[in-house]
Design a protein around this motif. Structure first.
Motif, PDB file in Angstrom:
ATOM      1  N   GLU A   1      -6.528   2.103 -17.265  1.00 47.36           N
ATOM      2  CA  GLU A   1      -5.628   2.552 -16.169  1.00 47.36           C
ATOM      3  C   GLU A   1      -6.319   3.449 -15.600  1.00 47.36           C
ATOM      4  O   GLU A   1      -7.611   3.704 -15.523  1.00 47.36           O
ATOM      5  CB  GLU A   1      -4.922   3.881 -17.293  1.00 47.36           C
ATOM      6  N   ASN A   2      -6.418   2.936 -14.271  1.00 46.91           N
ATOM      7  CA  ASN A   2      -6.964   3.446 -12.726  1.00 46.91           C
ATOM      8  C   ASN A   2      -5.800   5.182 -12.605  1.00 46.91           C
ATOM      9  O   ASN A   2      -5.125   5.008 -12.201  1.00 46.91           O
ATOM     10  CB  ASN A   2      -6.783   2.835 -11.559  1.00 46.91           C
TER      11      ASN A   2
ATOM     12  N   VAL B   1      -5.644   8.859  -6.120  1.00 48.80           N
ATOM     13  CA  VAL B   1      -5.615   8.754  -4.752  1.00 48.80           C
ATOM     14  C   VAL B   1      -7.176   8.003  -4.690  1.00 48.80           C
ATOM     15  O   VAL B   1      -7.607   6.753  -3.547  1.00 48.80           O
ATOM     16  CB  VAL B   1      -5.351   8.699  -3.744  1.00 48.80           C
ATOM     17  N   GLU B   2      -7.901   8.749  -5.055  1.00 45.45           N
ATOM     18  CA  GLU B   2      -9.592   8.615  -5.053  1.00 45.45           C
ATOM     19  C   GLU B   2     -10.361   7.212  -5.301  1.00 45.45           C
ATOM     20  O   GLU B   2     -10.930   7.350  -4.505  1.00 45.45           O
ATOM     21  CB  GLU B   2     -10.254   9.751  -5.696  1.00 45.45           C
ATOM     22  N   ILE B   3      -9.597   6.585  -5.651  1.00 40.55           N
ATOM     23  CA  ILE B   3     -10.225   5.501  -6.104  1.00 40.55           C
ATOM     24  C   ILE B   3      -9.415   4.339  -5.873  1.00 40.55           C
ATOM     25  O   ILE B   3      -9.506   3.619  -6.226  1.00 40.55           O
ATOM     26  CB  ILE B   3     -10.262   5.729  -7.598  1.00 40.55           C
ATOM     27  N   GLY B   4      -8.479   4.809  -5.060  1.00 37.84           N
ATOM     28  CA  GLY B   4      -6.961   3.788  -4.545  1.00 37.84           C
ATOM     29  C   GLY B   4      -6.389   3.423  -5.281  1.00 37.84           C
ATOM     30  O   GLY B   4      -5.153   1.956  -4.504  1.00 37.84           O
TER      31      GLY B   4
ATOM     32  N   VAL C   1     -13.857   6.779 -17.152  1.00 38.39           N
ATOM     33  CA  VAL C   1     -15.242   7.431 -16.038  1.00 38.39           C
ATOM     34  C   VAL C   1     -14.640   7.814 -15.150  1.00 38.39           C
ATOM     35  O   VAL C   1     -13.752   7.910 -14.352  1.00 38.39           O
ATOM     36  CB  VAL C   1     -16.380   6.324 -15.220  1.00 38.39           C
TER      37      VAL C   1
ATOM     38  N   LEU D   1     -23.569  18.288   2.384  1.00 37.40           N
ATOM     39  CA  LEU D   1     -22.077  17.502   2.798  1.00 37.40           C
ATOM     40  C   LEU D   1     -22.065  17.241   4.146  1.00 37.40           C
ATOM     41  O   LEU D   1     -21.306  18.611   4.598  1.00 37.40           O
ATOM     42  CB  LEU D   1     -20.919  17.079   2.104  1.00 37.40           C
TER      43      LEU D   1
ATOM     44  N   VAL E   1     -15.821  -1.543 -14.419  1.00 34.60           N
ATOM     45  CA  VAL E   1     -16.787  -0.974 -15.226  1.00 34.60           C
ATOM     46  C   VAL E   1     -16.643  -2.097 -15.813  1.00 34.60           C
ATOM     47  O   VAL E   1     -17.668  -2.511 -16.760  1.00 34.60           O
ATOM     48  CB  VAL E   1     -15.127  -0.268 -15.959  1.00 34.60           C
TER      49      VAL E   1
ATOM     50  N   ILE F   1     -17.518   4.775   2.731  1.00 30.48           N
ATOM     51  CA  ILE F   1     -18.398   4.829   1.579  1.00 30.48           C
ATOM     52  C   ILE F   1     -19.231   6.243   1.482  1.00 30.48           C
ATOM     53  O   ILE F   1     -20.276   6.182   0.957  1.00 30.48           O
ATOM     54  CB  ILE F   1     -19.726   3.664   1.768  1.00 30.48           C
ATOM     55  N   GLY F   2     -19.008   7.071   2.307  1.00 33.50           N
ATOM     56  CA  GLY F   2     -19.538   8.392   1.563  1.00 33.50           C
ATOM     57  C   GLY F   2     -20.911   8.647   2.280  1.00 33.50           C
ATOM     58  O   GLY F   2     -21.423   9.901   2.003  1.00 33.50           O
TER      59      GLY F   2
ATOM     60  N   PHE G   1     -11.157  -0.599  -2.692  1.00 38.63           N
ATOM     61  CA  PHE G   1     -11.687   0.889  -3.580  1.00 38.63           C
ATOM     62  C   PHE G   1     -12.067  -0.964  -4.594  1.00 38.63           C
ATOM     63  O   PHE G   1     -11.735  -0.962  -5.269  1.00 38.63           O
ATOM     64  CB  PHE G   1     -10.476   1.461  -4.358  1.00 38.63           C
TER      65      PHE G   1
ATOM     66  N   LYS H   1     -15.268  16.901  -3.984  1.00 37.30           N
ATOM     67  CA  LYS H   1     -16.206  16.154  -3.924  1.00 37.30           C
ATOM     68  C   LYS H   1     -16.354  14.418  -4.801  1.00 37.30           C
ATOM     69  O   LYS H   1     -15.606  14.689  -6.313  1.00 37.30           O
ATOM     70  CB  LYS H   1     -17.937  16.820  -4.364  1.00 37.30           C
TER      71      LYS H   1
ATOM     72  N   TRP I   1     -21.569   7.790 -14.443  1.00 37.77           N
ATOM     73  CA  TRP I   1     -20.476   8.776 -13.396  1.00 37.77           C
ATOM     74  C   TRP I   1     -20.620   9.976 -13.841  1.00 37.77           C
ATOM     75  O   TRP I   1     -21.112  10.410 -15.044  1.00 37.77           O
ATOM     76  CB  TRP I   1     -19.092   8.010 -13.980  1.00 37.77           C
TER      77      TRP I   1
ATOM     78  N   LEU J   1       0.787  -1.013  -0.449  1.00 39.06           N
ATOM     79  CA  LEU J   1       0.231  -0.336  -0.100  1.00 39.06           C
ATOM     80  C   LEU J   1       0.826   1.054   0.082  1.00 39.06           C
ATOM     81  O   LEU J   1       1.791   1.317   0.905  1.00 39.06           O
ATOM     82  CB  LEU J   1      -0.844   0.070   1.422  1.00 39.06           C
TER      83      LEU J   1
ATOM     84  N   MET K   1     -10.918   5.950 -14.352  1.00 43.83           N
ATOM     85  CA  MET K   1     -10.983   4.621 -14.824  1.00 43.83           C
ATOM     86  C   MET K   1     -10.859   4.768 -16.416  1.00 43.83           C
ATOM     87  O   MET K   1     -12.072   5.444 -16.432  1.00 43.83           O
ATOM     88  CB  MET K   1     -11.491   3.669 -14.011  1.00 43.83           C
ATOM     89  N   ALA K   2      -9.999   4.302 -16.830  1.00 43.82           N
ATOM     90  CA  ALA K   2     -10.351   4.129 -18.571  1.00 43.82           C
ATOM     91  C   ALA K   2     -10.230   3.063 -18.382  1.00 43.82           C
ATOM     92  O   ALA K   2      -8.608   2.929 -19.087  1.00 43.82           O
ATOM     93  CB  ALA K   2      -9.206   5.655 -19.128  1.00 43.82           C
TER      94      ALA K   2
ATOM     95  N   ARG L   1     -11.099  -4.138   3.999  1.00 48.39           N
ATOM     96  CA  ARG L   1     -10.213  -5.317   3.738  1.00 48.39           C
ATOM     97  C   ARG L   1      -8.810  -5.958   4.495  1.00 48.39           C
ATOM     98  O   ARG L   1      -8.476  -7.027   4.031  1.00 48.39           O
ATOM     99  CB  ARG L   1     -10.102  -6.018   2.342  1.00 48.39           C
TER     100      ARG L   1
ATOM    101  N   ALA M   1     -12.339  -0.229  -8.359  1.00 44.42           N
ATOM    102  CA  ALA M   1     -11.403   0.132  -9.815  1.00 44.42           C
ATOM    103  C   ALA M   1     -11.924  -0.417 -10.437  1.00 44.42           C
ATOM    104  O   ALA M   1     -12.771  -0.748 -10.760  1.00 44.42           O
ATOM    105  CB  ALA M   1     -10.148   0.611  -9.636  1.00 44.42           C
ATOM    106  N   SER M   2     -10.945  -0.330 -11.813  1.00 46.19           N
ATOM    107  CA  SER M   2     -11.771  -0.565 -13.183  1.00 46.19           C
ATOM    108  C   SER M   2     -12.512  -2.332 -13.277  1.00 46.19           C
ATOM    109  O   SER M   2     -13.759  -2.287 -14.053  1.00 46.19           O
ATOM    110  CB  SER M   2     -10.006  -0.055 -14.438  1.00 46.19           C
TER     111      SER M   2
ATOM    112  N   PHE N   1     -19.148   9.158  -4.055  1.00 46.03           N
ATOM    113  CA  PHE N   1     -19.594   7.366  -4.111  1.00 46.03           C
ATOM    114  C   PHE N   1     -20.392   6.160  -4.195  1.00 46.03           C
ATOM    115  O   PHE N   1     -21.945   7.005  -4.210  1.00 46.03           O
ATOM    116  CB  PHE N   1     -19.183   7.298  -1.818  1.00 46.03           C
ATOM    117  N   LEU N   2     -20.339   5.080  -4.391  1.00 42.21           N
ATOM    118  CA  LEU N   2     -21.143   4.120  -4.731  1.00 42.21           C
ATOM    119  C   LEU N   2     -20.939   3.670  -3.853  1.00 42.21           C
ATOM    120  O   LEU N   2     -20.717   2.460  -3.658  1.00 42.21           O
ATOM    121  CB  LEU N   2     -20.217   3.304  -5.728  1.00 42.21           C
TER     122      LEU N   2
ATOM    123  N   ARG O   1     -17.164  14.372  -8.303  1.00 43.98           N
ATOM    124  CA  ARG O   1     -18.982  14.877  -8.910  1.00 43.98           C
ATOM    125  C   ARG O   1     -18.698  17.452  -8.431  1.00 43.98           C
ATOM    126  O   ARG O   1     -20.404  16.770  -8.941  1.00 43.98           O
ATOM    127  CB  ARG O   1     -19.606  14.510  -8.149  1.00 43.98           C
TER     128      ARG O   1
END
Lengths: 363, 363
Positions: free
Chosen positions: A177-178, A181-184, A324, B67, B342, B183-184, B335, A332, A253, A67, A302-303, B328, B337-338, A335-336, A328
């Motif tokens: 590609e990720n 840091v916001e998506i880990g 995507v 928020l 996706v 998780i927001g 996270f 900001k 997204w 990590l 994430m592409a 985890r 991710a892709s 979160f899913l 937002r």
């Protein structure tokens, strides 16, 4: 511009490393990996989820992966700093992931069974996970690398798609590609990954099923109709003679850009050289628009390349890239939570036209 | 224990508020909402995604929602502190979400069309979004509230499922709780939500399709077979005469607990009183095991009732609760991710048996 020179070498635990060079005779594969890595790590198994009709990889070995390690394993090796890349410099390097979700076994395994009986079915998680390093400059970002490098990366992704498709244990190849840091993302050195899945992924199956139904109902290809409709609409972000980038009508997204070649190809192995050369500046424009949407904030994203499966329903698939983002608003992220993550019930908070207008105005 | 007393009132912008009380004559609905809220906010539209075969809500109004606001809108009103709950105290309160993803229109709308033609189809995002406040104690957590309160909450969820199912514009009712900043979650006051979707959600459709195929192939119900298999297996976390809680064989999330009633019911409206009373202590045990898995770290989770659709394929559905977590490791979250977000290609990092053993040992 179109040629690349491939050198193939090995790492201390037996993994493969490939250097994609723009010049011949670079000799990068001649540098040995001097580390003592012990035995190589293999993936675990894939289990069939009877309720969701999909395979899930169980890969306990990955929980020990680093990590944000102190020393960057993607930088070139030099002196006492021994990394995942033995060469002292490189352009684009690809190597097998040390902690793979799929593959790493001594022999490629079989594809999972087409029909499953019983509540508990598992097979080895065959396939392959690769890391694609975009540059030996730790602090670069793909958006800064220039069109020649982007084209070389796409050529590497195409070569890997061809090689993984030929193995026999891979059903779908996903280069992605990720970033952020916001998506880990745990390694900030610019890089992507390639997953060679032993199954056709659930999302891709949905796309193929939709195209199958659309062709039966209309006689036309669904992707052709989407592209034609979007090219006439208000959400085109960037375009040139070979490519169209747009935010789709039913984006899920907050920011979402689909980049379609203007002609139909199954995957990167079919993409003509002139399409690759034309993709690079267009994609760089898309990335710059994304990074400028909120001044001072790089957009996490994430592409990835959506490609037709290697064999099953290949004629129903179509190559395109989707990018995507969970950004937002300024500062900001979306979160899913339960609706999106658990039920697949998505809510777009900005509105696709608003998001597209922000990208169109951001350069 | 089984009775509750329902009082129904209104908020300043016309939204409905309901108090679920264990005693009659509490008079909570008699307190008026003294705020000036302006016009009520309605949801936008739902758009059909032709490629994924699903509806996506477009709800630009939600981007202005708070928020982590300074004053908690879920606390009781008192003095000059005017909140979403006008009463000075309450047990369980349910009100329409001020910033809904679905509904908020003056009249319930129609369900979306069953068949879609063309690339761009949208209908108003009818349906309903409700907030379920579990306690008037801001600092409580569901796990601390005790079995009587948990049973009252489930009875409120059942009453709301019945009421929303009768409206005519709702295809599926999903009561859920998101917990944890990871998780927001923006409001820490203990609460859940209820989404009344105008469509059957993509995940539920997959479950129904799987059961349809399983019944055709075997003559047996898929959920029955899953429950029977899991009850014999090594991943049961907690059980009593009426319920079984287990980590499923092909879990996708690092921690995942499915809580099945031992008999088949379509949704909460069919659940007998003794099942509700037996659920409360079992679920509290599950929550405590989750919170104890990593000492000193509350587990962020998403937990929700999977219910059969209101009408379409209702006979194929089955009531059960699923709780999933992105935790985890100590201080680590997964996270999505892709690959997961996706492509739907999930990787379980711990192994379902390891995760189940941690919960079984955590009390």
């Amino acid at each position: 511009m179109s040629a690349f020179h491939l050198e193939t070498g090995g790492l201390a635990d037996g993994r493969q490393i490939l250097y994609f060079n723009t010049t011949p005779g670079a000799g990068r594969a001649s540098f040995a990996d001097k580390r003592d890595l012990g035995d190589r790590v293999s993936a675990g198994e894939i289990r069939y989820d009877v309720l969701r009709d999909e395979w899930v990889a169980v890969s306990a070995g990955r929980s020990s992966r680093p990590l944000l390690p102190v020393a960057c394993p993607l930088c070139p090796s030099g002196g006492d700093d021994l990394t995942e890349v033995p060469a002292p410099d490189y352009e684009v390097a690809v190597f097998e992931n040390r902690f793979p979700s799929f593959g790493g076994f001594s022999e490629p395994g079989p594809l999972p069974p087409a029909a499953v009986a019983g509540m508990e079915t598992a097979v080895p998680a065959s396939g392959r996970c690769e890391v694609v390093v975009f540059s030996d400059d730790h602090d670069a970002s793909l958006a800064d690398l220039g069109p020649e490098r982007v084209a070389l990366i796409v050529r590497a992704q195409a070569q890997r798609t061809a090689a993984l498709s030929a193995r026999g244990d891979i059903a779908q190849v996903f280069p992605f590609e990720n970033r952020g840091v916001e998506i880990g993302v745990t390694l900030h050195h610019p890089h992507g990954q390639i997953y060679g899945y032993p199954y056709v992924t659930p999302q891709t199956r949905r796309h193929l099923d939709a195209n199958r139904r659309h062709r039966a109902a209309t006689g036309r290809d669904l992707f052709d109709d989407i592209l034609e409709s979007e090219r006439r609409g208000p959400r085109v972000i960037a375009e040139n003679d070979h490519w169209t980038a747009f935010t789709p009508y039913a984006a899920r997204w907050p920011f979402e850009v689909h980049v379609y070649p203007n002609a139909r190809f199954a995957d990167l192995t079919e993409l003509p050289e002139e399409y690759i050369d034309a993709f690079a500046p267009l994609y760089l424009e898309v990335l710059k628009r994304c990074d400028n949407a909120y001044p001072g904030e790089q957009m996490p994203y994430m592409a990835g390349w959506h490609q037709a499966p290697v064999a099953e329903d290949r004629e129903l698939g179509r190559l395109r890239l989707e990018l995507v983002s969970i950004r937002r608003g300024a500062g900001k992220v979306k979160f899913l939570a339960s609706s999106e993550s658990v039920m697949g019930g998505w809510v777009h908070d900005l509105g696709p036209e608003t998001a597209a207008d922000m990208l169109k105005g951001a350069l």
